[in-house]
Design a protein around this motif. Structure first.
Motif, PDB file in Angstrom:
ATOM      1  N   ALA A   1       0.542  -1.337  -0.258  1.00  0.00           N
ATOM      2  CA  ALA A   1       0.242  -0.228   0.020  1.00  0.00           C
ATOM      3  C   ALA A   1       0.920   0.805   0.116  1.00  0.00           C
ATOM      4  CB  ALA A   1      -0.780   0.095   1.405  1.00  0.00           C
ATOM      5  N   ARG A   2       0.145   2.649  -0.418  1.00  0.00           N
ATOM      6  CA  ARG A   2       1.199   3.671  -0.999  1.00  0.00           C
ATOM      7  C   ARG A   2      -0.118   4.701   0.292  1.00  0.00           C
ATOM      8  NH1 ARG A   2       5.596   4.269  -3.442  1.00  0.00           N
ATOM      9  NH2 ARG A   2       6.265   2.417  -5.198  1.00  0.00           N
ATOM     10  N   PHE A   3       0.663   5.241   0.796  1.00  0.00           N
ATOM     11  CA  PHE A   3       0.239   6.446   1.413  1.00  0.00           C
ATOM     12  C   PHE A   3      -0.157   7.818   0.909  1.00  0.00           C
ATOM     13  CE2 PHE A   3       1.192  10.237   5.389  1.00  0.00           C
ATOM     14  CZ  PHE A   3       0.032   9.085   6.122  1.00  0.00           C
ATOM     15  N   VAL A   4      -0.764   8.559   1.065  1.00  0.00           N
ATOM     16  CA  VAL A   4      -1.284   9.845   0.791  1.00  0.00           C
ATOM     17  C   VAL A   4       0.164  10.389  -0.052  1.00  0.00           C
ATOM     18  CG1 VAL A   4      -3.093   9.833   1.783  1.00  0.00           C
ATOM     19  CG2 VAL A   4      -1.597  11.353   2.303  1.00  0.00           C
ATOM     20  N   ASP A   5       1.022  10.190   0.067  1.00  0.00           N
ATOM     21  CA  ASP A   5       2.259  11.241  -0.455  1.00  0.00           C
ATOM     22  C   ASP A   5       2.711   9.898  -1.805  1.00  0.00           C
ATOM     23  OD1 ASP A   5       3.217   9.032   0.510  1.00  0.00           O
ATOM     24  OD2 ASP A   5       4.647  10.619   2.068  1.00  0.00           O
ATOM     25  N   GLY A   6       2.175   9.179  -2.299  1.00  0.00           N
ATOM     26  CA  GLY A   6       2.289   8.370  -3.079  1.00  0.00           C
ATOM     27  C   GLY A   6       3.844   7.214  -2.942  1.00  0.00           C
ATOM     28  N   ARG A   7       4.006   7.834  -1.421  1.00  0.00           N
ATOM     29  CA  ARG A   7       5.685   6.816  -0.989  1.00  0.00           C
ATOM     30  C   ARG A   7       5.236   4.837  -0.050  1.00  0.00           C
ATOM     31  NH1 ARG A   7       8.221  11.759   0.728  1.00  0.00           N
ATOM     32  NH2 ARG A   7       9.534  12.026  -0.918  1.00  0.00           N
ATOM     33  N   PRO A   8       5.568   4.010  -0.325  1.00  0.00           N
ATOM     34  CA  PRO A   8       5.086   3.234   0.077  1.00  0.00           C
ATOM     35  C   PRO A   8       5.099   3.366   1.555  1.00  0.00           C
ATOM     36  CG  PRO A   8       7.237   2.853  -1.097  1.00  0.00           C
ATOM     37  CD  PRO A   8       6.899   3.812  -0.928  1.00  0.00           C
ATOM     38  N   LEU A   9       3.250   2.790   1.905  1.00  0.00           N
ATOM     39  CA  LEU A   9       2.967   3.258   3.471  1.00  0.00           C
ATOM     40  C   LEU A   9       3.794   2.828   4.827  1.00  0.00           C
ATOM     41  CD1 LEU A   9       0.791   3.958   5.507  1.00  0.00           C
ATOM     42  CD2 LEU A   9       0.154   1.293   5.332  1.00  0.00           C
ATOM     43  N   LEU A  10       4.774   1.532   4.514  1.00  0.00           N
ATOM     44  CA  LEU A  10       6.171   1.116   5.649  1.00  0.00           C
ATOM     45  C   LEU A  10       7.330   0.580   4.384  1.00  0.00           C
ATOM     46  CD1 LEU A  10       4.186  -0.705   7.630  1.00  0.00           C
ATOM     47  CD2 LEU A  10       4.651   1.034   8.505  1.00  0.00           C
ATOM     48  N   GLY A  11       6.804  -0.275   3.441  1.00  0.00           N
ATOM     49  CA  GLY A  11       8.000  -0.639   2.813  1.00  0.00           C
ATOM     50  C   GLY A  11       8.059  -2.329   2.589  1.00  0.00           C
ATOM     51  N   PRO A  12       8.474  -2.419   1.780  1.00  0.00           N
ATOM     52  CA  PRO A  12       8.848  -4.228   1.457  1.00  0.00           C
ATOM     53  C   PRO A  12       8.957  -4.912   2.523  1.00  0.00           C
ATOM     54  CG  PRO A  12      10.193  -3.311   0.217  1.00  0.00           C
ATOM     55  CD  PRO A  12       9.786  -2.666   0.526  1.00  0.00           C
ATOM     56  N   ALA A  13       9.907  -4.363   3.704  1.00  0.00           N
ATOM     57  CA  ALA A  13      10.976  -4.696   4.661  1.00  0.00           C
ATOM     58  C   ALA A  13      10.658  -4.984   5.629  1.00  0.00           C
ATOM     59  CB  ALA A  13      12.586  -4.369   4.804  1.00  0.00           C
TER      60      ALA A  13
ATOM     61  N   PHE B   1      10.023  11.158   4.497  1.00  0.00           N
ATOM     62  CA  PHE B   1      10.721  11.425   4.331  1.00  0.00           C
ATOM     63  C   PHE B   1      11.407  11.003   2.965  1.00  0.00           C
ATOM     64  CE2 PHE B   1      12.246  12.377   8.839  1.00  0.00           C
ATOM     65  CZ  PHE B   1      10.973  13.504   8.673  1.00  0.00           C
ATOM     66  N   GLY B   2      11.164  10.363   2.105  1.00  0.00           N
ATOM     67  CA  GLY B   2      11.445   9.660   1.355  1.00  0.00           C
ATOM     68  C   GLY B   2      12.680   8.726   1.306  1.00  0.00           C
ATOM     69  N   LEU B   3      12.791   8.440   2.309  1.00  0.00           N
ATOM     70  CA  LEU B   3      14.271   7.434   2.579  1.00  0.00           C
ATOM     71  C   LEU B   3      13.921   5.349   1.918  1.00  0.00           C
ATOM     72  CD1 LEU B   3      15.769   8.343   5.546  1.00  0.00           C
ATOM     73  CD2 LEU B   3      16.160   9.241   3.807  1.00  0.00           C
ATOM     74  N   ARG B   4      14.640   5.117   1.383  1.00  0.00           N
ATOM     75  CA  ARG B   4      13.587   3.566   1.145  1.00  0.00           C
ATOM     76  C   ARG B   4      14.089   2.973   2.453  1.00  0.00           C
ATOM     77  NH1 ARG B   4      18.514   3.089  -3.207  1.00  0.00           N
ATOM     78  NH2 ARG B   4      19.354   3.264  -1.526  1.00  0.00           N
ATOM     79  N   SER B   5      13.922   1.858   2.479  1.00  0.00           N
ATOM     80  CA  SER B   5      13.773   0.696   4.152  1.00  0.00           C
ATOM     81  C   SER B   5      15.421   0.364   4.087  1.00  0.00           C
ATOM     82  CB  SER B   5      13.333  -0.334   3.086  1.00  0.00           C
ATOM     83  OG  SER B   5      11.899  -0.798   3.040  1.00  0.00           O
ATOM     84  N   SER B   6      16.126   0.361   3.403  1.00  0.00           N
ATOM     85  CA  SER B   6      17.269   0.066   3.482  1.00  0.00           C
ATOM     86  C   SER B   6      18.425   1.322   3.817  1.00  0.00           C
ATOM     87  CB  SER B   6      18.631  -0.837   2.156  1.00  0.00           C
ATOM     88  OG  SER B   6      18.473   0.081   1.238  1.00  0.00           O
ATOM     89  N   ASP B   7      18.067   2.619   3.587  1.00  0.00           N
ATOM     90  CA  ASP B   7      18.846   3.915   4.166  1.00  0.00           C
ATOM     91  C   ASP B   7      18.785   4.071   5.741  1.00  0.00           C
ATOM     92  OD1 ASP B   7      18.743   4.610   1.280  1.00  0.00           O
ATOM     93  OD2 ASP B   7      17.319   5.645   1.409  1.00  0.00           O
ATOM     94  N   GLU B   8      20.555   4.464   5.569  1.00  0.00           N
ATOM     95  CA  GLU B   8      20.609   4.596   7.181  1.00  0.00           C
ATOM     96  C   GLU B   8      19.777   5.674   8.111  1.00  0.00           C
ATOM     97  OE1 GLU B   8      24.144   4.077   9.928  1.00  0.00           O
ATOM     98  OE2 GLU B   8      24.632   4.477   7.967  1.00  0.00           O
TER      99      GLU B   8
END
Length: 162
Positions: free
Chosen positions: A39-51, A99-106
């Motif tokens: 699922a995607r949030f209203v901002d178009g980004r993943p809600l939580l991400g695949p991880a 914040f636009g960070l991917r699941s694996s971003d620190e």
């Protein structure tokens, strides 16, 4: 300040947060269904991400429940710590996606503080911790998680060193 109480809390946090990492290393993507189902949030980004997977949430909660017993705690206390740790992890993932960070971003601090502070505050009375002990345990978890993550990366159990 009770060092034993802090160490016991850290052991529960380590079990809850380590179980999903170990499960990924053992099982790969088998039974790793994303908790947000893509699922995607209203901002178009993943809600939580695949991880963030159902398997990880369940195993994190179960691991803390199992570890609680030899530490002299009721398994339900461990389970509650595990659930709260997983909730903190989900919160940090949600914020990272905003914040636009991917699941694996620190994201130092954001990757460690919610998954330690939230369960310690929620379970404060069950764990016998005061606020100074909670702050110390959170700081120790943060530092320890950074060290352990690098170690797990070198052992091939993590994809990235954080």
């Amino acid at each position: 300040m009770e060092i034993w109480l802090i160490l016991r809390a850290l052991a529960l946090l380590a079990a809850a947060n380590g179980a999903p990492v170990i499960a990924k290393s053992i099982f790969g993507r088998r039974c790793a269904w994303p908790l947000d189902f893509g699922a995607r949030f209203v901002d178009g980004r993943p809600l939580l991400g695949p991880a963030k997977t159902i398997r990880g949430i369940l195993l994190g909660t179960l691991a803390a429940a199992v570890v609680a017993v030899p530490l002299g705690l009721d398994w339900t206390t461990g389970g509650l710590v595990g659930m709260a740790a997983m909730a903190g992890d989900l919160l940090s993932s949600f914020v990272k996606r905003r914040f636009g960070l991917r699941s694996s971003d620190e994201a130092p601090g954001l990757d460690q503080v919610p998954e330690s502070l939230i369960p310690l505050v929620v379970c404060r009375s069950l764990l016998g911790l005061d606020f100074a002990e909670i702050l110390l345990a959170t700081g120790l978890f943060w530092a320890g998680e950074l060290v352990v993550s690098h170690l797990l990366y070198r052992l091939g159990l993590r994809d990235r060193p954080y």
